[in-house]
Design an enzyme around this catalytic site. Structure first.
Site, PDB file in Angstrom:
ATOM      1  N   GLY A 115      35.455 -15.409 123.087  1.00 41.31           N
ATOM      2  CA  GLY A 115      34.686 -15.830 121.916  1.00 41.31           C
ATOM      3  C   GLY A 115      35.572 -15.813 120.694  1.00 41.31           C
ATOM      4  O   GLY A 115      36.633 -15.186 120.703  1.00 41.31           O
TER       5      GLY A 115
ATOM      6  N   CYS B  12      39.148 -11.968 127.820  1.00 39.50           N
ATOM      7  CA  CYS B  12      39.575 -12.056 126.413  1.00 39.50           C
ATOM      8  C   CYS B  12      38.639 -11.229 125.519  1.00 39.50           C
ATOM      9  O   CYS B  12      38.618 -10.013 125.622  1.00 39.50           O
ATOM     10  CB  CYS B  12      39.658 -13.523 126.001  1.00 39.50           C
ATOM     11  SG  CYS B  12      40.649 -13.755 124.518  1.00 39.50           S
ATOM     12  N   TYR B  13      37.817 -11.867 124.685  1.00 42.89           N
ATOM     13  CA  TYR B  13      36.882 -11.103 123.852  1.00 42.89           C
ATOM     14  C   TYR B  13      36.032 -10.181 124.733  1.00 42.89           C
ATOM     15  O   TYR B  13      35.753  -9.038 124.380  1.00 42.89           O
ATOM     16  CB  TYR B  13      35.982 -12.070 123.078  1.00 42.89           C
ATOM     17  CG  TYR B  13      35.019 -11.389 122.129  1.00 42.89           C
ATOM     18  CD1 TYR B  13      35.402 -11.064 120.841  1.00 42.89           C
ATOM     19  CD2 TYR B  13      33.718 -11.073 122.538  1.00 42.89           C
ATOM     20  CE1 TYR B  13      34.521 -10.437 119.971  1.00 42.89           C
ATOM     21  CE2 TYR B  13      32.834 -10.438 121.679  1.00 42.89           C
ATOM     22  CZ  TYR B  13      33.237 -10.129 120.396  1.00 42.89           C
ATOM     23  OH  TYR B  13      32.368  -9.500 119.539  1.00 42.89           O
TER      24      TYR B  13
ATOM     25  N   HIS C 223      43.083 -16.182 130.076  1.00 39.88           N
ATOM     26  CA  HIS C 223      41.950 -16.990 130.531  1.00 39.88           C
ATOM     27  C   HIS C 223      42.178 -17.505 131.954  1.00 39.88           C
ATOM     28  O   HIS C 223      42.900 -18.480 132.138  1.00 39.88           O
ATOM     29  CB  HIS C 223      41.729 -18.175 129.575  1.00 39.88           C
ATOM     30  CG  HIS C 223      41.186 -17.741 128.265  1.00 39.88           C
ATOM     31  ND1 HIS C 223      39.836 -17.628 128.018  1.00 39.88           N
ATOM     32  CD2 HIS C 223      41.807 -17.340 127.130  1.00 39.88           C
ATOM     33  CE1 HIS C 223      39.644 -17.199 126.783  1.00 39.88           C
ATOM     34  NE2 HIS C 223      40.823 -17.014 126.229  1.00 39.88           N
TER      35      HIS C 223
ATOM     36  N   GLU D 271      40.127 -19.062 133.707  1.00 37.41           N
ATOM     37  CA  GLU D 271      39.292 -20.241 133.969  1.00 37.41           C
ATOM     38  C   GLU D 271      39.974 -21.555 133.611  1.00 37.41           C
ATOM     39  O   GLU D 271      39.501 -22.615 134.004  1.00 37.41           O
ATOM     40  CB  GLU D 271      37.950 -20.117 133.208  1.00 37.41           C
ATOM     41  CG  GLU D 271      38.018 -20.215 131.684  1.00 37.41           C
ATOM     42  CD  GLU D 271      38.349 -18.897 130.983  1.00 37.41           C
ATOM     43  OE1 GLU D 271      38.971 -18.018 131.617  1.00 37.41           O
ATOM     44  OE2 GLU D 271      38.018 -18.761 129.790  1.00 37.41           O
TER      45      GLU D 271
ATOM     46  N   SER E 169      19.485 -46.520 135.276  1.00 39.20           N
ATOM     47  CA  SER E 169      20.407 -47.334 134.473  1.00 39.20           C
ATOM     48  C   SER E 169      21.530 -47.901 135.324  1.00 39.20           C
ATOM     49  O   SER E 169      22.241 -48.796 134.899  1.00 39.20           O
ATOM     50  CB  SER E 169      21.005 -46.475 133.360  1.00 39.20           C
ATOM     51  OG  SER E 169      21.899 -45.531 133.932  1.00 39.20           O
ATOM     52  N   GLY E 170      21.690 -47.326 136.524  1.00 41.90           N
ATOM     53  CA  GLY E 170      22.816 -47.753 137.354  1.00 41.90           C
ATOM     54  C   GLY E 170      24.014 -46.825 137.176  1.00 41.90           C
ATOM     55  O   GLY E 170      25.008 -46.936 137.881  1.00 41.90           O
ATOM     56  N   GLY E 171      23.934 -45.890 136.208  1.00 45.29           N
ATOM     57  CA  GLY E 171      24.992 -44.896 136.017  1.00 45.29           C
ATOM     58  C   GLY E 171      24.882 -43.804 137.078  1.00 45.29           C
ATOM     59  O   GLY E 171      23.936 -43.803 137.876  1.00 45.29           O
TER      60      GLY E 171
ATOM     61  N   ASP F 190      24.234 -40.426 137.018  1.00 43.54           N
ATOM     62  CA  ASP F 190      23.140 -39.446 137.047  1.00 43.54           C
ATOM     63  C   ASP F 190      21.813 -40.065 137.462  1.00 43.54           C
ATOM     64  O   ASP F 190      21.106 -39.534 138.316  1.00 43.54           O
ATOM     65  CB  ASP F 190      22.976 -38.774 135.677  1.00 43.54           C
ATOM     66  CG  ASP F 190      24.271 -38.157 135.205  1.00 43.54           C
ATOM     67  OD1 ASP F 190      25.101 -37.833 136.071  1.00 43.54           O
ATOM     68  OD2 ASP F 190      24.462 -38.023 133.990  1.00 43.54           O
ATOM     69  N   SER F 191      21.469 -41.214 136.859  1.00 38.31           N
ATOM     70  CA  SER F 191      20.160 -41.787 137.189  1.00 38.31           C
ATOM     71  C   SER F 191      20.154 -42.358 138.603  1.00 38.31           C
ATOM     72  O   SER F 191      19.129 -42.342 139.280  1.00 38.31           O
ATOM     73  CB  SER F 191      19.734 -42.828 136.151  1.00 38.31           C
ATOM     74  OG  SER F 191      20.525 -43.982 136.221  1.00 38.31           O
ATOM     75  N   SER F 192      21.302 -42.833 139.082  1.00 36.70           N
ATOM     76  CA  SER F 192      21.359 -43.350 140.462  1.00 36.70           C
ATOM     77  C   SER F 192      21.167 -42.221 141.468  1.00 36.70           C
ATOM     78  O   SER F 192      20.398 -42.354 142.430  1.00 36.70           O
ATOM     79  CB  SER F 192      22.708 -44.021 140.739  1.00 36.70           C
ATOM     80  OG  SER F 192      22.885 -45.116 139.902  1.00 36.70           O
TER      81      SER F 192
ATOM     82  N   LYS G 213      28.281 -32.143 135.981  1.00 37.41           N
ATOM     83  CA  LYS G 213      28.461 -33.537 136.401  1.00 37.41           C
ATOM     84  C   LYS G 213      29.162 -33.635 137.766  1.00 37.41           C
ATOM     85  O   LYS G 213      28.773 -34.429 138.616  1.00 37.41           O
ATOM     86  CB  LYS G 213      29.286 -34.265 135.344  1.00 37.41           C
ATOM     87  CG  LYS G 213      29.442 -35.730 135.597  1.00 37.41           C
ATOM     88  CD  LYS G 213      28.627 -36.492 134.615  1.00 37.41           C
ATOM     89  CE  LYS G 213      28.649 -37.959 134.840  1.00 37.41           C
ATOM     90  NZ  LYS G 213      27.621 -38.609 134.026  1.00 37.41           N
TER      91      LYS G 213
END
Ligand code: XMP
Length: 516
Positions: free
Chosen positions: A58, A85-86, A172, A174, A226-228, A230-232, A372
């Site tokens: 942080g 870290c923090y 870090h 990650e 939409s064809g993208g 996520d929606s597909s 995603k």
């Protein structure tokens, strides 16, 4: 609250820019993780019964008054805790160690030397590159802890109390720049917290299936397609679960790329047999956009128009109880992050998911705990082809934000042809998967050219290709010159009305990816 997977790791967020990366790294080890603000009530955390906690980094200093803190009781839950870290500094301070501002800020690459054997570093060499970003450091250890490693600027760069399973890392693990970071996180999860690799997209689909079946019963569900990506994936997943109870609505706003509407129809209606309503609203959008030049104005008009059409179509279906949306986990995290999420609106992003609150539907958001890359994996599990799962992002307002200035039918023709050529060449050159996005922009200027022996006075197309990890920052892509040359030649010779092509060499920041 939805049922989570049997094993959960909770990440307490102290506002680090890397918190989401921690969650993703944990999930890549096939362990489910959730991010909660650092000040989430202890009772809530207990209730979810995590197998381990991770305290994020942080921007604050634990030595300043009012710095984000934790109830000490958290260390009595009897579960392993990893402070990063923090998070490490806070752990050290709360458990009786000392933390001070370092004389020199340590930022960037450093060498970590491991001096004590520990399950956290199992299977790793004694020396490894790590990524540091801190101003404070642990000066003395809390009782029960051992210093496990050091770097040039941090005498205690890693610490641990093996008996309790408490560990702290000044660096870090990650981020990509700590190449062995994933192993350290995996060691913490499997060797210290005893987690097993149960989080897979296969198991996610199974669990979601049960939940949605139970919740939806015999009711109807609608979603926007939409064809993208996520929606597909969303439409296909729901169709698999509830079949004909789902209706997907696809609005052709006339701002799509060449053949997009037919492709969606062929795939989702003809191949997957999803109830699909195709709305041809091309002239309606064009009419509304007449004379409009401001990018934000365009976005508002397109967003509002979309909602109106969607509402009307939804009513025609009859009684619909549920609306499914492809909300992703980063949206959920940002809306309740300790810093309040993104600070200022640079652009109003209208996703097809951005539907009105007053539609009185109950929401179904199966991806609201997914990143995603996980949605993409769900798509792969469901058998969606690569060209959809790995599709470049395409903005909700479509080509309207790639035409600078007014949107007209003629200008849509130009941008569409230019984008088709660019897309073909990028794919032919094997570059599609190497860039985050590649597209064309039609500029509102005309320049002088010469064709045959004739003077021309025509439009300019800008090519834009960027690399990025998440769209938040981006670098312009160094496409091979011969590919740029081929795109430029094809555009100027094939696209009527264009006599000049330029290449955009700006990164984000200070530019944005799209021009509008
Ligand atoms: P910018 O241009 O803000 O874009 O750097 C970051 C990412 O978001 C996409 N983008 C949009 N997506 N609606 C969307 O759904 C929008 O209005 C919109 N504007 C930009 C952009 O393509 C890039 O991937």
């Amino acid at each position: 609250m939805e049922k989570g997977p049997a094993e959960l790791v909770t990440i307490l967020d102290f506002g680090s820019q890397y918190t989401q990366l921690i969650a993703r790294r944990v999930r890549e080890c096939q362990v489910y993780s959730e991010i909660v603000p650092y000040n989430a009530p202890l009772e809530e955390i207990k209730c979810r019964a995590p197998k381990a906690l991770i305290l994020s980094g942080g921007p604050a200093s634990v030595t300043s008054s009012g710095a984000p803190a934790l109830e000490k009781e958290i260390f009595h839950l009897g579960i392993p805790i990893l402070g990063i870290c923090y998070g490490m500094q806070l752990m050290a301070r709360l458990l009786g160690g000392k933390v001070r501002a370092a004389l020199k800020r340590e930022y960037g690459r450093a060498e970590l030397f491991i001096k004590e054997k520990s399950p956290l570093f199992a299977g790793l060499e004694e020396k490894m590159p790590v990524w540091m970003s801190h101003g404070d450091r642990v000066m003395s250890l809390p009782p029960g802890f051992t210093a496990l490693g050091y770097s040039a600027n941090s005498p205690i760069a890693a610490m641990g109390d093996e008996r309790k399973g408490f560990y702290g890392l000044q660096f870090h693990p990650e981020v990509m720049h700590t190449p062995k970071g994933a192993t350290i996180i995996d060691n913490f999860l499997k060797k210290i917290a005893g987690c097993s690799p149960e989080w897979t997209m296969h198991s996610f689909i199974k669990r979601t299936e049960e939940e949605i079946k139970e919740r939806v019963g015999k009711e109807k569900v609608i979603c926007a397609l939409s064809g993208g990506v996520d929606s597909s994936v969303l439409a296909l997943l729901l169709h698999k679960i509830i079949g004909g109870q789902l209706t997907a609505i696809f609005v052709d706003n006339g701002l799509l790329r060449a053949h997009e509407a037919e492709e969606v129809k062929n795939r989702f209606k003809n191949l997957y047999h999803i109830n699909l309503i195709l709305v041809d609203a091309r002239s309606r959008f064009l009419e509304k956009l007449k004379g409009v030049e401001s990018p934000e104005e365009k976005r508002k008009i397109i967003g509002a128009e979309f909602i109106r059409i969607f509402e009307k179509e939804a009513k025609n279906i009859g009684r619909v109880r549920f609306l499914a949306q492809g909300t992703l986990y980063p949206d959920v995290i940002e809306s309740r992050s300790p810093t309040g999420g993104p600070s200022s609106t640079i652009k109003t992003h209208h996703n097809v998911g951005g539907l009105p609150q007053d539609m009185h539907f109950e929401l179904i958001e199966p991806f609201k705990f997914l990143f995603k890359d996980e949605v993409r994996k769900v798509g792969e599990e469901l058998g969606l082809p690569r060209e959809i799962v790995w599709r470049h992002p395409f903005p909700g307002p479509g080509l309207a934000v790639r035409i600078i200035g007014e949107v007209t039918e003629e200008r849509l023709r130009i941008i569409r042809e230019a984008e088709r050529i660019l897309d073909e060449e990028i794919k032919k050159g094997g570059l599609y998967d190497k860039v985050w996005q590649a597209f064309a922009v039609l500029l509102p200027v005309r320049t002088v050219g010469v064709m045959g022996d004739e003077r021309t006075y025509e439009n300019v197309i800008a090519l834009r290709a960027v690399t990025s990890r998440d769209g938040m920052t981006a670098d312009w892509a160094t496409l091979p010159y011969e590919v740029i040359a081929r795109i430029s030649n094809s555009i100027t010779s094939e696209v009527r009305g264009v006599n000049r092509v330029v290449y955009d060499v700006s990164s984000k920041p200070p530019s944005t990816i799209e021009w509008e």
